[in-house]
Design a protein around this motif. Structure first.
Motif, PDB file in Angstrom:
ATOM      1  N   MET A   1      52.687  81.291  91.509  1.00 53.83           N
ATOM      2  CA  MET A   1      51.497  80.494  91.738  1.00 53.83           C
ATOM      3  C   MET A   1      50.623  81.214  92.754  1.00 53.83           C
ATOM      4  O   MET A   1      51.120  81.802  93.706  1.00 53.83           O
ATOM      5  N   LYS A   2      49.314  81.151  92.506  1.00 55.01           N
ATOM      6  CA  LYS A   2      48.333  81.751  93.400  1.00 55.01           C
ATOM      7  C   LYS A   2      47.329  80.688  93.823  1.00 55.01           C
ATOM      8  O   LYS A   2      47.197  79.665  93.162  1.00 55.01           O
ATOM      9  N   ALA A   3      46.614  80.978  94.895  1.00 59.37           N
ATOM     10  CA  ALA A   3      45.485  80.150  95.295  1.00 59.37           C
ATOM     11  C   ALA A   3      44.274  81.063  95.413  1.00 59.37           C
ATOM     12  O   ALA A   3      44.419  82.268  95.671  1.00 59.37           O
ATOM     13  N   ILE A   4      43.093  80.506  95.209  1.00 58.49           N
ATOM     14  CA  ILE A   4      41.855  81.262  95.347  1.00 58.49           C
ATOM     15  C   ILE A   4      40.842  80.390  96.075  1.00 58.49           C
ATOM     16  O   ILE A   4      40.743  79.191  95.808  1.00 58.49           O
ATOM     17  N   LEU A   5      40.112  80.999  97.017  1.00 62.62           N
ATOM     18  CA  LEU A   5      39.162  80.237  97.817  1.00 62.62           C
ATOM     19  C   LEU A   5      38.194  81.159  98.527  1.00 62.62           C
ATOM     20  O   LEU A   5      38.421  82.373  98.590  1.00 62.62           O
ATOM     21  N   ALA A   6      37.133  80.577  99.048  1.00 66.81           N
ATOM     22  CA  ALA A   6      36.192  81.267  99.931  1.00 66.81           C
ATOM     23  C   ALA A   6      36.246  80.553 101.274  1.00 66.81           C
ATOM     24  O   ALA A   6      36.192  79.325 101.328  1.00 66.81           O
ATOM     25  N   PHE A 105      50.084  72.732  97.617  1.00 69.59           N
ATOM     26  CA  PHE A 105      50.644  73.840  96.841  1.00 69.59           C
ATOM     27  C   PHE A 105      50.813  75.156  97.597  1.00 69.59           C
ATOM     28  O   PHE A 105      51.501  76.051  97.096  1.00 69.59           O
ATOM     29  N   LEU A 106      50.233  75.312  98.793  1.00 69.83           N
ATOM     30  CA  LEU A 106      50.380  76.573  99.516  1.00 69.83           C
ATOM     31  C   LEU A 106      51.840  76.982  99.707  1.00 69.83           C
ATOM     32  O   LEU A 106      52.168  78.161  99.560  1.00 69.83           O
ATOM     33  N   PRO A 107      52.762  76.054  99.993  1.00 72.97           N
ATOM     34  CA  PRO A 107      54.162  76.474 100.148  1.00 72.97           C
ATOM     35  C   PRO A 107      54.758  77.125  98.887  1.00 72.97           C
ATOM     36  O   PRO A 107      55.777  77.813  98.968  1.00 72.97           O
ATOM     37  N   SER A 110      52.659  82.544  96.082  1.00 66.42           N
ATOM     38  CA  SER A 110      53.111  83.873  96.503  1.00 66.42           C
ATOM     39  C   SER A 110      51.923  84.751  96.884  1.00 66.42           C
ATOM     40  O   SER A 110      52.093  85.769  97.550  1.00 66.42           O
ATOM     41  N   GLU A 111      50.732  84.348  96.472  1.00 66.94           N
ATOM     42  CA  GLU A 111      49.531  85.143  96.707  1.00 66.94           C
ATOM     43  C   GLU A 111      48.335  84.215  96.908  1.00 66.94           C
ATOM     44  O   GLU A 111      48.224  83.189  96.239  1.00 66.94           O
ATOM     45  N   VAL A 112      47.454  84.608  97.831  1.00 65.59           N
ATOM     46  CA  VAL A 112      46.232  83.849  98.072  1.00 65.59           C
ATOM     47  C   VAL A 112      45.064  84.835  98.093  1.00 65.59           C
ATOM     48  O   VAL A 112      45.063  85.780  98.886  1.00 65.59           O
ATOM     49  N   LEU A 113      44.110  84.611  97.205  1.00 70.90           N
ATOM     50  CA  LEU A 113      42.908  85.440  97.136  1.00 70.90           C
ATOM     51  C   LEU A 113      41.810  84.727  97.910  1.00 70.90           C
ATOM     52  O   LEU A 113      41.434  83.606  97.565  1.00 70.90           O
ATOM     53  N   VAL A 114      41.325  85.380  98.969  1.00 68.49           N
ATOM     54  CA  VAL A 114      40.363  84.740  99.856  1.00 68.49           C
ATOM     55  C   VAL A 114      39.105  85.594  99.963  1.00 68.49           C
ATOM     56  O   VAL A 114      39.186  86.761 100.334  1.00 68.49           O
ATOM     57  N   ASP A 131      45.818  84.559 108.778  1.00 71.55           N
ATOM     58  CA  ASP A 131      45.984  85.681 109.701  1.00 71.55           C
ATOM     59  C   ASP A 131      46.981  85.349 110.809  1.00 71.55           C
ATOM     60  O   ASP A 131      47.551  86.250 111.420  1.00 71.55           O
ATOM     61  N   ARG A 132      47.188  84.067 111.063  1.00 76.69           N
ATOM     62  CA  ARG A 132      48.134  83.635 112.105  1.00 76.69           C
ATOM     63  C   ARG A 132      49.408  83.038 111.522  1.00 76.69           C
ATOM     64  O   ARG A 132      50.240  82.521 112.248  1.00 76.69           O
ATOM     65  N   ASP A 133      49.534  83.106 110.213  1.00 68.76           N
ATOM     66  CA  ASP A 133      50.692  82.547 109.530  1.00 68.76           C
ATOM     67  C   ASP A 133      51.719  83.665 109.339  1.00 68.76           C
ATOM     68  O   ASP A 133      51.436  84.658 108.678  1.00 68.76           O
ATOM     69  N   GLU A 134      52.889  83.485 109.906  1.00 69.69           N
ATOM     70  CA  GLU A 134      53.928  84.522 109.832  1.00 69.69           C
ATOM     71  C   GLU A 134      54.487  84.715 108.429  1.00 69.69           C
ATOM     72  O   GLU A 134      55.170  85.689 108.168  1.00 69.69           O
ATOM     73  N   GLU A 135      54.190  83.783 107.517  1.00 71.35           N
ATOM     74  CA  GLU A 135      54.714  83.890 106.154  1.00 71.35           C
ATOM     75  C   GLU A 135      53.839  84.748 105.253  1.00 71.35           C
ATOM     76  O   GLU A 135      54.259  85.124 104.153  1.00 71.35           O
ATOM     77  N   PHE A 136      52.605  85.055 105.689  1.00 72.35           N
ATOM     78  CA  PHE A 136      51.673  85.817 104.861  1.00 72.35           C
ATOM     79  C   PHE A 136      51.195  87.067 105.574  1.00 72.35           C
ATOM     80  O   PHE A 136      51.109  87.102 106.799  1.00 72.35           O
ATOM     81  N   VAL A 137      50.859  88.088 104.781  1.00 81.37           N
ATOM     82  CA  VAL A 137      50.262  89.310 105.304  1.00 81.37           C
ATOM     83  C   VAL A 137      49.072  89.668 104.411  1.00 81.37           C
ATOM     84  O   VAL A 137      49.125  89.494 103.192  1.00 81.37           O
ATOM     85  N   CYS A 138      48.003  90.137 105.048  1.00 85.63           N
ATOM     86  CA  CYS A 138      46.841  90.592 104.281  1.00 85.63           C
ATOM     87  C   CYS A 138      47.183  91.981 103.742  1.00 85.63           C
ATOM     88  O   CYS A 138      47.362  92.929 104.504  1.00 85.63           O
ATOM     89  N   SER A 139      47.291  92.092 102.418  1.00 81.07           N
ATOM     90  CA  SER A 139      47.722  93.347 101.803  1.00 81.07           C
ATOM     91  C   SER A 139      46.562  94.169 101.243  1.00 81.07           C
ATOM     92  O   SER A 139      46.752  95.316 100.860  1.00 81.07           O
TER      93      SER A 139
END
Length: 160
Positions: A1-6, A105-107, A110-114, A131-139
């Protein structure tokens, strides 16, 4: 599952049920990333789309607590577990808002397009600061672009 947002520089995503800025490049990016996929959104997000109708070329799932709600061209879910079952069946699901739907659904993403805008806007709806969430990294980050006086870049966050 992915999320997409601005999101703006403070992770704001909306004000009074509307997007913070009109950025044609972001709308094209959204279309490119969601065409042919299952879009999951809340009722208010659906109603904010042009004509209050689902976007063409995508299967649209609307998650709502309103037991009477029906909308032509959409599948209505009343329980997030129904959406999660679809993912288990191999559906390519993209969560498209609003704020409560992202929170649910964020939990599972696996990927979030921002699309990150370089400035702050007046807002009443925010996304979690990845950027402050230890579960995600900007790749990945695109180069900086500008439209309608708004600097922005596309980013991809992946769950560690």
């Amino acid at each position: 599952m992915k999320a997409i947002l601005a999101a703006d520089k403070n992770w704001a995503i909306g004000a009074e049920g509307k997007l913070l800025a009109h950025i044609p490049g972001d709308l094209r990016y959204f279309k490119e990333k969601t065409l042919g996929k299952v879009l999951v959104m809340g009722r208010k997000t659906l109603e904010s789309l042009p004509g209050g109708r689902p976007l063409p070329g995508r299967r649209t799932i609307v998650l709502t607590r309103n037991g009477e709600y029906e909308k032509e061209g959409c599948e209505i879910c009343r329980d997030p577990k129904d959406v999660l079952r679809m993912e288990g069946e191999g559906e390519d699901i993209v969560v498209a808002g609003g704020g409560e739907i992202y929170d649910i659904f964020l939990p599972y993403c696996s990927e979030v397009l921002v699309t990150r805008m370089e400035r702050a806007f007046p807002a009443d709806t925010y996304f979690k600061d990845l950027d402050r969430d230890e579960e995600f990294v900007c790749s990945w980050r695109s180069e900086l672009m500008e439209e309608n006086g708004v600097g922005y870049r596309f980013t991809k966050y992946e769950r560690k």
